[in-house]
Motif scaffolding. Structure first.
Motif, PDB file in Angstrom:
ATOM      1  N   ASP A   1     -12.764 -32.485  -4.295  1.00  0.00           N
ATOM      2  CA  ASP A   1     -13.089 -31.560  -3.536  1.00  0.00           C
ATOM      3  C   ASP A   1     -12.007 -30.608  -3.663  1.00  0.00           C
ATOM      4  OD1 ASP A   1     -11.075 -33.429  -2.472  1.00  0.00           O
ATOM      5  OD2 ASP A   1     -11.210 -34.395  -1.472  1.00  0.00           O
ATOM      6  N   ARG A   2     -12.127 -29.189  -2.429  1.00  0.00           N
ATOM      7  CA  ARG A   2     -10.619 -28.261  -2.477  1.00  0.00           C
ATOM      8  C   ARG A   2      -9.897 -29.065  -1.640  1.00  0.00           C
ATOM      9  NH1 ARG A   2     -12.318 -23.127  -1.758  1.00  0.00           N
ATOM     10  NH2 ARG A   2     -12.753 -23.444   0.285  1.00  0.00           N
ATOM     11  N   LYS A   3      -9.118 -28.606  -1.333  1.00  0.00           N
ATOM     12  CA  LYS A   3      -8.324 -28.602   0.037  1.00  0.00           C
ATOM     13  C   LYS A   3      -8.479 -29.349   1.371  1.00  0.00           C
ATOM     14  CE  LYS A   3      -4.153 -26.960  -2.721  1.00  0.00           C
ATOM     15  NZ  LYS A   3      -3.041 -25.827  -2.642  1.00  0.00           N
ATOM     16  N   ASP A   4      -9.745 -27.941   1.941  1.00  0.00           N
ATOM     17  CA  ASP A   4     -10.924 -28.511   2.497  1.00  0.00           C
ATOM     18  C   ASP A   4     -11.393 -29.074   2.883  1.00  0.00           C
ATOM     19  OD1 ASP A   4     -12.438 -27.765   1.643  1.00  0.00           O
ATOM     20  OD2 ASP A   4     -12.979 -25.706   1.974  1.00  0.00           O
ATOM     21  N   GLY A   5     -11.248 -30.081   1.625  1.00  0.00           N
ATOM     22  CA  GLY A   5     -12.296 -31.133   2.204  1.00  0.00           C
ATOM     23  C   GLY A   5     -13.540 -31.182   1.798  1.00  0.00           C
ATOM     24  N   SER A   6     -13.729 -30.453   1.132  1.00  0.00           N
ATOM     25  CA  SER A   6     -15.057 -30.580   0.955  1.00  0.00           C
ATOM     26  C   SER A   6     -15.825 -30.145  -0.613  1.00  0.00           C
ATOM     27  CB  SER A   6     -15.562 -28.162   1.480  1.00  0.00           C
ATOM     28  OG  SER A   6     -15.263 -27.871   0.311  1.00  0.00           O
TER      29      SER A   6
ATOM     30  N   LYS B   1     -21.244 -28.707  -0.394  1.00  0.00           N
ATOM     31  CA  LYS B   1     -21.810 -27.131  -0.366  1.00  0.00           C
ATOM     32  C   LYS B   1     -22.748 -26.402  -0.487  1.00  0.00           C
ATOM     33  CE  LYS B   1     -19.275 -23.397   0.450  1.00  0.00           C
ATOM     34  NZ  LYS B   1     -18.567 -23.341   2.055  1.00  0.00           N
TER      35      LYS B   1
ATOM     36  N   LYS C   1     -13.657 -35.946   3.128  1.00  0.00           N
ATOM     37  CA  LYS C   1     -11.617 -35.239   3.903  1.00  0.00           C
ATOM     38  C   LYS C   1     -11.808 -34.240   5.201  1.00  0.00           C
ATOM     39  CE  LYS C   1      -9.003 -36.852   0.309  1.00  0.00           C
ATOM     40  NZ  LYS C   1      -8.310 -36.307  -0.863  1.00  0.00           N
ATOM     41  N   ASN C   2     -12.841 -33.980   5.023  1.00  0.00           N
ATOM     42  CA  ASN C   2     -12.828 -32.392   6.231  1.00  0.00           C
ATOM     43  C   ASN C   2     -13.994 -33.258   7.291  1.00  0.00           C
ATOM     44  OD1 ASN C   2     -16.413 -33.151   5.364  1.00  0.00           O
ATOM     45  ND2 ASN C   2     -16.427 -31.054   4.392  1.00  0.00           N
TER      46      ASN C   2
ATOM     47  N   SER D   1     -16.757 -34.517   7.845  1.00  0.00           N
ATOM     48  CA  SER D   1     -18.080 -34.579   7.734  1.00  0.00           C
ATOM     49  C   SER D   1     -18.914 -34.852   6.728  1.00  0.00           C
ATOM     50  CB  SER D   1     -18.259 -33.359   8.076  1.00  0.00           C
ATOM     51  OG  SER D   1     -20.318 -33.258   8.471  1.00  0.00           O
TER      52      SER D   1
ATOM     53  N   ASN E   1     -19.768 -37.639  12.291  1.00  0.00           N
ATOM     54  CA  ASN E   1     -18.720 -36.794  11.908  1.00  0.00           C
ATOM     55  C   ASN E   1     -17.540 -37.025  12.772  1.00  0.00           C
ATOM     56  OD1 ASN E   1     -19.013 -35.156  14.091  1.00  0.00           O
ATOM     57  ND2 ASN E   1     -20.077 -33.647  13.645  1.00  0.00           N
ATOM     58  N   GLU E   2     -16.395 -36.810  12.484  1.00  0.00           N
ATOM     59  CA  GLU E   2     -15.436 -36.349  13.652  1.00  0.00           C
ATOM     60  C   GLU E   2     -14.599 -35.916  14.672  1.00  0.00           C
ATOM     61  OE1 GLU E   2     -12.454 -34.267  11.312  1.00  0.00           O
ATOM     62  OE2 GLU E   2     -12.988 -32.253  11.859  1.00  0.00           O
TER      63      GLU E   2
END
Length: 284
Positions: A190-195, A200, A224-225, A227, A256-257
């Motif tokens: 995942d990227r720092k944004d959690g996706s 994607k 981690k994002n 969702s 989701n969160e």
């Protein structure tokens, strides 16, 4: 600037007159050899080298004749420059090398030539993007195969955490995604944004990419994002994407969160019809 049209006779006349230096530059530091290399004028490039042109001069941007020839895919000129001592190590202001340029613009023969002549497969732009990352971003499968065979790290991320697989998925390059996965790419990176790559591709509705990723059993749960990939597919509005994830056992009853179910994120009746049977089964 001389030599923009590759007029060899005129070039020889000017150089032999002694009134023009082989390394004359314009205000940006562009030399005649750079122009010839960019334009693919082999004979002119060779003449300039024979007349003593400095092969490794850098333009203001840091680009060299080798960089330009590589960027444009002129493999004969790349070989010529390397034969006369061109270095593969010079970098542009953003950290780009000749190899980076050849990979970004998709020139497999040039990539092969550069790698055989000592180019570093682990080169990086200042943002951490490797030649493999650049090739993945642009969808150049043959280049990617060359790089991986030469030891490129399949999971090396850019500084923002973006891995080549994530970028290929985001751009919709299914064949690249397939090759990277077969060569050991982390399907859940995942990227720092959690996706993730799956998230994607689901959001963008790239179903060919989804199918390739789903063969490798990526995470269908909460990321981690906050969702899931199913939430992303529903928000993206692609019915087929939603169906692919449901058939892969994505859980439509997983919130989701914000405690929203995928079904809460759409009014699209076709998507809701795909989600409902699974939701009812999940509750029964």
């Amino acid at each position: 600037m001389i030599n923009t049209r590759g007029n060899l006779a005129l070039l020889q006349l000017l150089l032999n007159s002694g009134r023009v230096d082989a390394d004359c530059k314009d205000s940006y530091g562009t030399t005649a050899l750079m122009v010839a290399s960019y334009s693919g004028h082999y004979e002119s490039a060779r003449e300039l080298i024979m007349q003593g042109a400095d092969i490794n001069l850098q333009r203001e941007t840091g680009s060299t004749a080798l960089f330009f020839a590589s960027q444009q895919g002129h493999n004969d000129i790349v070989k010529l420059l390397l034969e006369f001592g061109a270095s593969t190590e010079f970098k542009t202001k953003d950290g780009g090398t000749a190899l980076c340029a050849a990979c970004q613009y998709g020139h497999p023969r040039v990539v092969e030539t550069l790698l055989k002549n000592g180019a570093n497969v682990h080169d990086q732009l200042h943002d951490g993007a490797t030649p493999l990352f650049l090739a993945a971003q642009e969808g150049h499968v043959t280049v990617i195969r060359h790089l991986l065979s030469s030891g490129a790290k399949v999971n090396h991320p850019r500084e923002d955490g973006t891995a080549p697989l994530w970028m290929a998925a985001q751009m919709g390059h299914s064949e690249v995604v397939k090759v990277l996965l077969l060569r050991g790419a982390d399907r859940d990176a995942d990227r720092k944004d959690g996706s993730t790559a799956l998230f994607k591709a689901a959001h963008k509705g790239y179903n060919d990419v989804l199918e390739e990723l789903l063969k490798f059993s990526p995470s269908l749960g909460l990321l981690k994002n906050g969702s899931t990939a199913l939430h992303a597919a529903v928000m993206g509005g692609n019915v087929q994407s939603v169906g692919l994830l449901i058939r892969a056992n994505a859980d439509p009853t997983l919130p989701n969160e914000n405690n929203e179910l995928p079904a809460n994120l759409t009014k699209n009746e076709r998507i809701l019809r795909v989600l409902r049977p699974k939701m009812l089964n999940g509750r029964s």
